[in-house]
Scaffold this motif. Sequence first.
Motif, mmCIF file in Angstrom:
data_model
loop_
_atom_site.group_PDB
_atom_site.id
_atom_site.type_symbol
_atom_site.label_atom_id
_atom_site.label_comp_id
_atom_site.label_asym_id
_atom_site.label_seq_id
_atom_site.Cartn_x
_atom_site.Cartn_y
_atom_site.Cartn_z
ATOM 1 N N PHE A 71 -33.821 -66.737 -125.224
ATOM 2 C CA PHE A 71 -32.653 -66.732 -124.209
ATOM 3 C C PHE A 71 -31.484 -67.772 -124.165
ATOM 4 N N SER A 72 -32.250 -68.968 -124.319
ATOM 5 C CA SER A 72 -31.102 -70.064 -123.786
ATOM 6 C C SER A 72 -30.074 -70.162 -125.122
ATOM 7 N N ASN A 73 -30.364 -69.923 -126.438
ATOM 8 C CA ASN A 73 -29.732 -69.796 -127.512
ATOM 9 C C ASN A 73 -28.997 -68.645 -127.587
ATOM 10 N N THR B 258 -27.806 -67.082 -125.002
ATOM 11 C CA THR B 258 -26.979 -67.302 -124.000
ATOM 12 C C THR B 258 -25.685 -68.596 -124.375
ATOM 13 N N ALA B 259 -26.053 -69.508 -125.135
ATOM 14 C CA ALA B 259 -25.061 -70.571 -125.495
ATOM 15 C C ALA B 259 -24.411 -70.001 -126.404
ATOM 16 N N THR C 236 -38.048 -68.664 -123.958
ATOM 17 C CA THR C 236 -37.079 -69.396 -123.235
ATOM 18 C C THR C 236 -35.801 -69.939 -124.247
ATOM 19 N N TRP C 237 -36.460 -70.387 -125.536
ATOM 20 C CA TRP C 237 -35.499 -70.987 -126.324
ATOM 21 C C TRP C 237 -34.647 -69.532 -126.983
#
Length: 83
Positions: free
Chosen positions: A25-27, A29-30, A22-23
Amino acid sequence: MRCSIGFVYLFSYYLLQFCGHTWIFSNMTARFLSFGLDAIAGTFYFVGVMMCLCQLLSVLELFHIADGIEESQLLPRLVQVLA
C-alpha cells in the motif's frame, strides 16, 4: 504449551501479512503521488512479487483451520481466499 506456540505462530504470520500489505500500500501510494497516473502501468511490476507472495501465504489460513491452530469455519475462509 501448544497454545502458546500456536499463538506465537499466528501472531508472526499475521504480522508478516500486515507488513507485506502495508509495504504494498505505501509503495503504491508513493508511486501514485510521485508519478501520478503515469505510475499505473509500472506499479504492478514494482509491487507484483510482494503481492503474489502475500496472496500465496494467505492459502496457509486454510491449513490453520484444518490443523486446529485457528478456530473458524472452513467454507467462509475458503471463499475469502479464493475470491
